[in-house]
Design a protein around this motif. Structure first.
Motif, PDB file in Angstrom:
ATOM      1  N   ARG A  12       0.763  -1.302  -0.230  1.00  0.00           N
ATOM      2  CA  ARG A  12       0.117   0.190   0.068  1.00  0.00           C
ATOM      3  C   ARG A  12       0.809   1.251  -0.010  1.00  0.00           C
ATOM      4  NH1 ARG A  12      -5.716   0.759   2.050  1.00  0.00           N
ATOM      5  NH2 ARG A  12      -6.205   3.017   1.871  1.00  0.00           N
ATOM      6  N   PRO A  13       1.789   1.626   0.840  1.00  0.00           N
ATOM      7  CA  PRO A  13       2.629   2.668   0.828  1.00  0.00           C
ATOM      8  C   PRO A  13       3.291   2.797  -0.392  1.00  0.00           C
ATOM      9  CG  PRO A  13       3.550   1.167   2.733  1.00  0.00           C
ATOM     10  CD  PRO A  13       2.245   0.804   2.049  1.00  0.00           C
ATOM     11  N   ARG A  14       3.928   1.676  -1.120  1.00  0.00           N
ATOM     12  CA  ARG A  14       4.457   1.639  -2.196  1.00  0.00           C
ATOM     13  C   ARG A  14       3.683   2.187  -3.370  1.00  0.00           C
ATOM     14  NH1 ARG A  14       7.282  -4.039  -3.142  1.00  0.00           N
ATOM     15  NH2 ARG A  14       8.324  -3.110  -4.595  1.00  0.00           N
ATOM     16  N   VAL A  15       2.441   1.794  -3.209  1.00  0.00           N
ATOM     17  CA  VAL A  15       1.490   2.173  -4.607  1.00  0.00           C
ATOM     18  C   VAL A  15       1.292   3.755  -4.257  1.00  0.00           C
ATOM     19  CG1 VAL A  15      -0.953   2.115  -5.178  1.00  0.00           C
ATOM     20  CG2 VAL A  15       0.310  -0.135  -4.736  1.00  0.00           C
ATOM     21  N   ASP A  16       1.005   4.120  -3.028  1.00  0.00           N
ATOM     22  CA  ASP A  16       0.852   5.492  -2.847  1.00  0.00           C
ATOM     23  C   ASP A  16       2.112   6.410  -3.150  1.00  0.00           C
ATOM     24  OD1 ASP A  16      -1.518   4.909  -1.717  1.00  0.00           O
ATOM     25  OD2 ASP A  16      -0.947   5.367   0.398  1.00  0.00           O
ATOM     26  N   LYS A  17       3.115   5.795  -2.925  1.00  0.00           N
ATOM     27  CA  LYS A  17       4.532   6.421  -3.455  1.00  0.00           C
ATOM     28  C   LYS A  17       4.590   6.471  -4.763  1.00  0.00           C
ATOM     29  CE  LYS A  17       9.646   6.107  -3.081  1.00  0.00           C
ATOM     30  NZ  LYS A  17      10.691   5.469  -2.492  1.00  0.00           N
ATOM     31  N   ALA A  18       4.145   5.567  -5.650  1.00  0.00           N
ATOM     32  CA  ALA A  18       4.316   5.690  -7.090  1.00  0.00           C
ATOM     33  C   ALA A  18       3.441   6.731  -7.748  1.00  0.00           C
ATOM     34  CB  ALA A  18       3.986   4.296  -7.565  1.00  0.00           C
ATOM     35  N   LEU A  19       2.055   6.591  -7.094  1.00  0.00           N
ATOM     36  CA  LEU A  19       1.225   7.513  -7.391  1.00  0.00           C
ATOM     37  C   LEU A  19       1.346   9.116  -7.125  1.00  0.00           C
ATOM     38  CD1 LEU A  19      -2.174   5.748  -6.208  1.00  0.00           C
ATOM     39  CD2 LEU A  19      -1.320   5.995  -8.909  1.00  0.00           C
ATOM     40  N   SER A  20       2.074   9.348  -5.931  1.00  0.00           N
ATOM     41  CA  SER A  20       2.200  10.485  -5.733  1.00  0.00           C
ATOM     42  C   SER A  20       3.466  11.127  -6.573  1.00  0.00           C
ATOM     43  CB  SER A  20       3.031  10.866  -4.126  1.00  0.00           C
ATOM     44  OG  SER A  20       1.853  10.034  -3.185  1.00  0.00           O
ATOM     45  N   GLY A  21       4.438  10.216  -6.627  1.00  0.00           N
ATOM     46  CA  GLY A  21       5.371  10.796  -7.672  1.00  0.00           C
ATOM     47  C   GLY A  21       5.007  11.070  -9.155  1.00  0.00           C
ATOM     48  N   PHE A  22       4.036  10.385  -9.574  1.00  0.00           N
ATOM     49  CA  PHE A  22       3.524  10.356 -10.993  1.00  0.00           C
ATOM     50  C   PHE A  22       2.549  11.719 -10.952  1.00  0.00           C
ATOM     51  CE2 PHE A  22       0.109  10.135 -13.791  1.00  0.00           C
ATOM     52  CZ  PHE A  22       0.626  10.126 -14.972  1.00  0.00           C
ATOM     53  N   GLU A  28       3.467  19.113 -12.713  1.00  0.00           N
ATOM     54  CA  GLU A  28       4.333  20.052 -13.161  1.00  0.00           C
ATOM     55  C   GLU A  28       4.023  20.454 -14.927  1.00  0.00           C
ATOM     56  OE1 GLU A  28       8.168  18.744 -12.519  1.00  0.00           O
ATOM     57  OE2 GLU A  28       8.192  18.671 -10.580  1.00  0.00           O
ATOM     58  N   HIS A  29       3.730  19.447 -15.424  1.00  0.00           N
ATOM     59  CA  HIS A  29       3.456  19.402 -16.981  1.00  0.00           C
ATOM     60  C   HIS A  29       2.095  20.466 -17.025  1.00  0.00           C
ATOM     61  CE1 HIS A  29       5.547  15.416 -17.537  1.00  0.00           C
ATOM     62  NE2 HIS A  29       6.287  16.426 -17.427  1.00  0.00           N
ATOM     63  N   LEU A  30       1.034  20.046 -16.276  1.00  0.00           N
ATOM     64  CA  LEU A  30      -0.068  20.886 -16.444  1.00  0.00           C
ATOM     65  C   LEU A  30       0.145  22.691 -15.875  1.00  0.00           C
ATOM     66  CD1 LEU A  30      -3.072  19.043 -14.868  1.00  0.00           C
ATOM     67  CD2 LEU A  30      -2.345  19.142 -17.201  1.00  0.00           C
ATOM     68  N   LEU A  31       1.151  22.837 -15.052  1.00  0.00           N
ATOM     69  CA  LEU A  31       1.466  24.061 -14.780  1.00  0.00           C
ATOM     70  C   LEU A  31       2.249  24.977 -15.856  1.00  0.00           C
ATOM     71  CD1 LEU A  31       2.336  23.969 -10.921  1.00  0.00           C
ATOM     72  CD2 LEU A  31       0.295  24.996 -12.005  1.00  0.00           C
ATOM     73  N   GLU A  32       3.002  24.011 -16.855  1.00  0.00           N
ATOM     74  CA  GLU A  32       3.769  24.642 -17.912  1.00  0.00           C
ATOM     75  C   GLU A  32       2.625  25.157 -18.801  1.00  0.00           C
ATOM     76  OE1 GLU A  32       6.071  21.331 -19.370  1.00  0.00           O
ATOM     77  OE2 GLU A  32       7.546  21.412 -17.643  1.00  0.00           O
ATOM     78  N   ILE A  33       1.577  24.676 -18.934  1.00  0.00           N
ATOM     79  CA  ILE A  33       0.322  24.897 -19.823  1.00  0.00           C
ATOM     80  C   ILE A  33      -0.248  26.202 -19.279  1.00  0.00           C
ATOM     81  CG2 ILE A  33      -1.561  24.289 -20.802  1.00  0.00           C
ATOM     82  CD1 ILE A  33      -1.085  21.282 -20.559  1.00  0.00           C
ATOM     83  N   ASP A  34      -0.663  26.432 -17.956  1.00  0.00           N
ATOM     84  CA  ASP A  34      -1.326  27.272 -17.518  1.00  0.00           C
ATOM     85  C   ASP A  34      -1.327  27.425 -15.883  1.00  0.00           C
ATOM     86  OD1 ASP A  34      -3.507  29.263 -16.557  1.00  0.00           O
ATOM     87  OD2 ASP A  34      -3.483  29.720 -18.704  1.00  0.00           O
ATOM     88  N   SER A  35      -1.122  28.247 -15.250  1.00  0.00           N
ATOM     89  CA  SER A  35      -1.206  28.315 -13.995  1.00  0.00           C
ATOM     90  C   SER A  35      -2.563  27.968 -13.215  1.00  0.00           C
ATOM     91  CB  SER A  35      -0.757  29.520 -13.091  1.00  0.00           C
ATOM     92  OG  SER A  35      -1.543  30.645 -13.653  1.00  0.00           O
ATOM     93  N   ALA A  36      -3.758  28.263 -14.193  1.00  0.00           N
ATOM     94  CA  ALA A  36      -5.015  27.832 -13.614  1.00  0.00           C
ATOM     95  C   ALA A  36      -5.444  26.313 -13.602  1.00  0.00           C
ATOM     96  CB  ALA A  36      -5.965  28.558 -14.775  1.00  0.00           C
ATOM     97  N   LEU A  37      -4.368  25.722 -14.041  1.00  0.00           N
ATOM     98  CA  LEU A  37      -4.605  24.225 -14.078  1.00  0.00           C
ATOM     99  C   LEU A  37      -4.187  23.462 -12.787  1.00  0.00           C
ATOM    100  CD1 LEU A  37      -3.513  23.060 -17.654  1.00  0.00           C
ATOM    101  CD2 LEU A  37      -5.889  23.337 -16.557  1.00  0.00           C
TER     102      LEU A  37
END
Length: 356
Positions: A12-22, A28-37
């Motif tokens: 469970r914590p390993r799944v949460d870690k993988a999800l958190s990192g992703f 970051e990719h969304l913020l490169e598009i627009d801060s409203a995201l």
């Protein structure tokens, strides 16, 4: 001390870690598009990381291990993609059902409706919330693909897994449509209720995750057949338990208002069993109130009594036990690793004897 099945291998914590990192990278990719995201990224992250049993990654991971696959952070990341599919399904499900809450928190369409009102934006707040939920659910589904393919698993493993992943997502989507169709047509047959349960939840919760893990491990046909024989009846039992909780569950534990499934008019196995057992007057009363969004607490209690007194609750519990026995018999005969067999048995108990 016995380790809970969802905690074995630190899963469970390993799944949460993988999800958190992703999700951090996706933000970051969304913020490169627009801060409203930022609000979009934060809402999806809060939804995905804010709860959930992680059953689907657990079944996939132990399906992989049972087929001889070695533990790695890469396989944990790959099976974690199932949580993004689940997030997509739940966000859309809450919108279609007009549910106000999920896990004790406002549902996504309600969150954005409140945001619209608070900011004093133009147009209808409810329409904005609905549109946001459609798009965020779609985004979670897109991200499920991305997480699977950036998990670090090899190209051969991903090529084997891809057809299972695609078929699973098709099945859960059309299963949702069949659920909506069944409510609209008022079909009360056990055959229809069983098909909805099978494709909306059963295959997608247990069988397909097991087969996904098996595909990643390169399992042969004997293991695949064993996983289907175990996963299908267990998945149906899981959905029936969910249906019982949707009518008789404690809102403090389920995180959803009491009787929501009755207000939404869900034509579940439980409800179909009641229609089949009731006389003409009882069927008419149940049919008249089922699907009434204004159903108050007294109305919910009345429908609960009708369903319970018809024998449908007892019949559904008996069906859950029968399906669970069928699943465990298949598991006992499966040609898989003994540690995985033990964990899968414990996961079966967790799936069918839960209160949330």
């Amino acid at each position: 001390m016995t380790i809970p099945p969802l905690e074995r291998a630190g899963l469970r914590p390993r799944v949460d870690k993988a999800l958190s990192g992703f999700l951090a990278t996706a933000r970051e990719h969304l913020l490169e598009i627009d801060s409203a995201l930022a609000g979009v990224a934060d809402t999806v992250s809060a939804f995905v990381l804010g709860g959930g049993k992680r059953l689907r990654p657990a079944f996939a991971y132990w399906g992989f291990r049972g087929a001889g696959g070695p533990d790695s952070d890469e396989v944990v990341a790959a099976v974690s993609a199932l949580e993004l599919v689940q997030a997509s399904a739940l966000i859309h499900d809450d919108l279609m059902d007009r549910s106000d809450t999920r896990r004790g928190e406002p549902s996504v369409h309600r969150r954005f409706e409140v945001l619209h009102t608070a900011e004093g934006w133009r147009g209808g707040a409810a329409g904005f919330g609905d549109s946001a939920a459609v798009l965020l659910g779609d985004l979670a589904m897109v991200w499920s693909d991305e997480l699977l393919h950036t998990s670090g698993m090899g190209l051969a493993e991903l090529a084997r897994a891809r057809p299972v992943f695609d078929r699973m997502r098709t099945e859960v989507t059309v299963g949702q449509y069949l659920d909506v169709l069944t409510q609209a047509t008022g079909d009360t047959s056990l055959e229809r209720a069983g098909k909805v349960a099978r494709f909306k939840s059963a295959k997608y919760t247990v069988e397909r995750p097991l087969l996904l893990g098996a595909a990643l491990a390169g399992a042969g046909p004997e293991i695949l057949a064993s996983y289907t024989a175990f996963g299908l009846p267990l998945g149906e039992a899981f959905q029936m338990r969910d249906d019982v909780l949707g009518v008789f569950g404690d809102p403090v534990q389920t995180g959803k208002p009491a009787g929501d499934d009755l207000r939404e008019g869900k034509r579940t196995y439980l409800v179909a069993a009641a229609f089949g057992a009731l006389g003409e007057a009882g069927r008419a009363e149940l049919d008249a109130a089922l699907g009434d969004p204004g159903l108050d607490d007294a109305g919910v209690e009345r429908l609960r009594a009708i369903i319970r007194d018809s024998g449908a609750l007892a019949a559904t519990e008996a069906r859950i036990d029968t399906l669970n026995t069928e699943a465990l018999t298949a598991l006992a005969e499966a040609p898989i690793d003994d540690e995985a067999r033990a964990v899968l048995r414990a996961l079966a108990d967790a799936a069918t004897r839960r209160t949330v």
